[in-house]
Design an enzyme around this catalytic site. Structure first.
Site, PDB file in Angstrom:
ATOM      1  N   ASP A 191     -13.804  -5.420   6.108  1.00  0.00           N
ATOM      2  CA  ASP A 191     -13.573  -4.464   4.755  1.00  0.00           C
ATOM      3  C   ASP A 191     -14.468  -5.107   3.663  1.00  0.00           C
ATOM      4  OD1 ASP A 191     -10.657  -2.692   4.238  1.00  0.00           O
ATOM      5  OD2 ASP A 191     -11.805  -3.323   2.517  1.00  0.00           O
ATOM      6  N   ILE A 192     -14.679  -4.189   3.126  1.00  0.00           N
ATOM      7  CA  ILE A 192     -15.694  -4.393   1.919  1.00  0.00           C
ATOM      8  C   ILE A 192     -14.906  -4.995   0.631  1.00  0.00           C
ATOM      9  CG2 ILE A 192     -15.486  -2.436   0.465  1.00  0.00           C
ATOM     10  CD1 ILE A 192     -18.695  -2.376   0.462  1.00  0.00           C
ATOM     11  N   ASN A 219      -3.014   3.487   7.459  1.00  0.00           N
ATOM     12  CA  ASN A 219      -2.478   4.474   6.313  1.00  0.00           C
ATOM     13  C   ASN A 219      -3.105   5.810   6.876  1.00  0.00           C
ATOM     14  OD1 ASN A 219      -1.681   2.366   4.492  1.00  0.00           O
ATOM     15  ND2 ASN A 219      -3.801   1.881   3.992  1.00  0.00           N
ATOM     16  N   HIS A 269      -8.504   4.249  11.143  1.00  0.00           N
ATOM     17  CA  HIS A 269      -8.649   2.827  11.250  1.00  0.00           C
ATOM     18  C   HIS A 269      -7.621   2.127  10.994  1.00  0.00           C
ATOM     19  CE1 HIS A 269      -8.781   4.299   7.010  1.00  0.00           C
ATOM     20  NE2 HIS A 269      -8.351   3.097   6.750  1.00  0.00           N
ATOM     21  N   HIS A 274      -6.121  -1.771   9.805  1.00  0.00           N
ATOM     22  CA  HIS A 274      -6.462  -3.148   8.921  1.00  0.00           C
ATOM     23  C   HIS A 274      -5.866  -4.209   9.760  1.00  0.00           C
ATOM     24  CE1 HIS A 274      -7.515  -0.886   5.103  1.00  0.00           C
ATOM     25  NE2 HIS A 274      -6.683  -0.078   5.460  1.00  0.00           N
TER      26      HIS A 274
HETATM   27  P1  AMP Z   1      -7.494   3.110   3.490  1.00  0.00           P
HETATM   28  O1  AMP Z   1      -6.876   3.203   2.226  1.00  0.00           O
HETATM   29  O2  AMP Z   1      -6.616   2.826   4.671  1.00  0.00           O
HETATM   30  O3  AMP Z   1      -7.901   4.356   3.843  1.00  0.00           O
HETATM   31  O4  AMP Z   1      -8.434   1.994   3.437  1.00  0.00           O
HETATM   32  C1  AMP Z   1     -10.060   2.208   3.443  1.00  0.00           C
HETATM   33  C2  AMP Z   1     -10.512   0.861   3.441  1.00  0.00           C
HETATM   34  O5  AMP Z   1     -11.861   0.816   3.541  1.00  0.00           O
HETATM   35  C3  AMP Z   1     -10.239   0.014   2.026  1.00  0.00           C
HETATM   36  O6  AMP Z   1      -9.717  -1.155   2.435  1.00  0.00           O
HETATM   37  C4  AMP Z   1     -11.766  -0.169   1.448  1.00  0.00           C
HETATM   38  O7  AMP Z   1     -11.852  -1.583   1.116  1.00  0.00           O
HETATM   39  C5  AMP Z   1     -12.530  -0.133   2.932  1.00  0.00           C
HETATM   40  N1  AMP Z   1     -14.035   0.236   2.684  1.00  0.00           N
HETATM   41  C6  AMP Z   1     -14.539   1.373   1.951  1.00  0.00           C
HETATM   42  N2  AMP Z   1     -15.665   1.556   1.987  1.00  0.00           N
HETATM   43  C7  AMP Z   1     -16.242   0.444   2.929  1.00  0.00           C
HETATM   44  C8  AMP Z   1     -17.214   0.045   3.552  1.00  0.00           C
HETATM   45  N3  AMP Z   1     -18.591   0.775   3.121  1.00  0.00           N
HETATM   46  N4  AMP Z   1     -17.450  -0.981   4.134  1.00  0.00           N
HETATM   47  C9  AMP Z   1     -16.247  -1.719   4.378  1.00  0.00           C
HETATM   48  N5  AMP Z   1     -15.021  -1.506   4.132  1.00  0.00           N
HETATM   49  C10 AMP Z   1     -14.912  -0.175   3.349  1.00  0.00           C
END
Ligand code: AMP
Length: 123
Positions: free
Chosen positions: A35-36, A93, A106, A108
């Site tokens: 995760d970024i 989520n 996805h 986490h």
């Molecule tokens: P959600 O709120 O469950 O949709 O989480 C989306 C997740 O994606 C968040 O924790 C972000 O930090 C992560 N995210 C968004 N863009 C990227 C990216 N380019 N690379 C890795 N993680 C990302």
């Protein structure tokens, strides 16, 4: 493909290499990367390679092999991160009430510290 799937979402772009990521592992049907914006020492995202919007869409429409490969990759990561005994948390989520930001299913995988209580009722 679900007609509501947005093919321009960030994780679709990661899967077709339009956007870079820190890859951790993959198999035929699933892909894992960092995760970024990590919320714990370990914060890995695991996604199916095919287009599903959320866990409901995935459970309803993915093949048995896709579902098996997805969860096999999750367990491989748990073993490789050495958190089988120490523990971890898996979150997914979905939709507006779930505050889903990226509309490609996805999970986490969080760990590496005590993560506290799961959720608070603040409203
Ligand atoms: P959600 O709120 O469950 O949709 O989480 C989306 C997740 O994606 C968040 O924790 C972000 O930090 C992560 N995210 C968004 N863009 C990227 C990216 N380019 N690379 C890795 N993680 C990302």
């Amino acid at each position: 493909m679900n007609k509501n799937y947005d093919q321009n979402n960030i994780f679709a772009k990661i899967l077709n290499s339009e956007i870079s990521c820190t890859k951790i592992d993959e198999n035929d049907n699933a892909f894992a990367f960092l995760d970024i914006n990590p919320q714990s020492h370990i914060h890995i995202l695991i996604i199916p390679k095919k287009p599903y919007i959320n866990i409901y869409d995935f459970n309803k429409n993915a093949s048995a092999k896709e579902i098996l490969d997805f969860w096999k990759l999750v367990n491989n990561l748990i073993e490789k991160q050495n958190i089988t005994e120490k523990g971890f948390r898996i979150i997914t989520n979905s939709g507006k009430d779930g505050n889903q930001d990226v509309m490609h299913f996805h999970i986490h995988l969080l760990g590496g510290k005590n993560l506290g209580r799961m959720i608070t009722l603040n409203s």
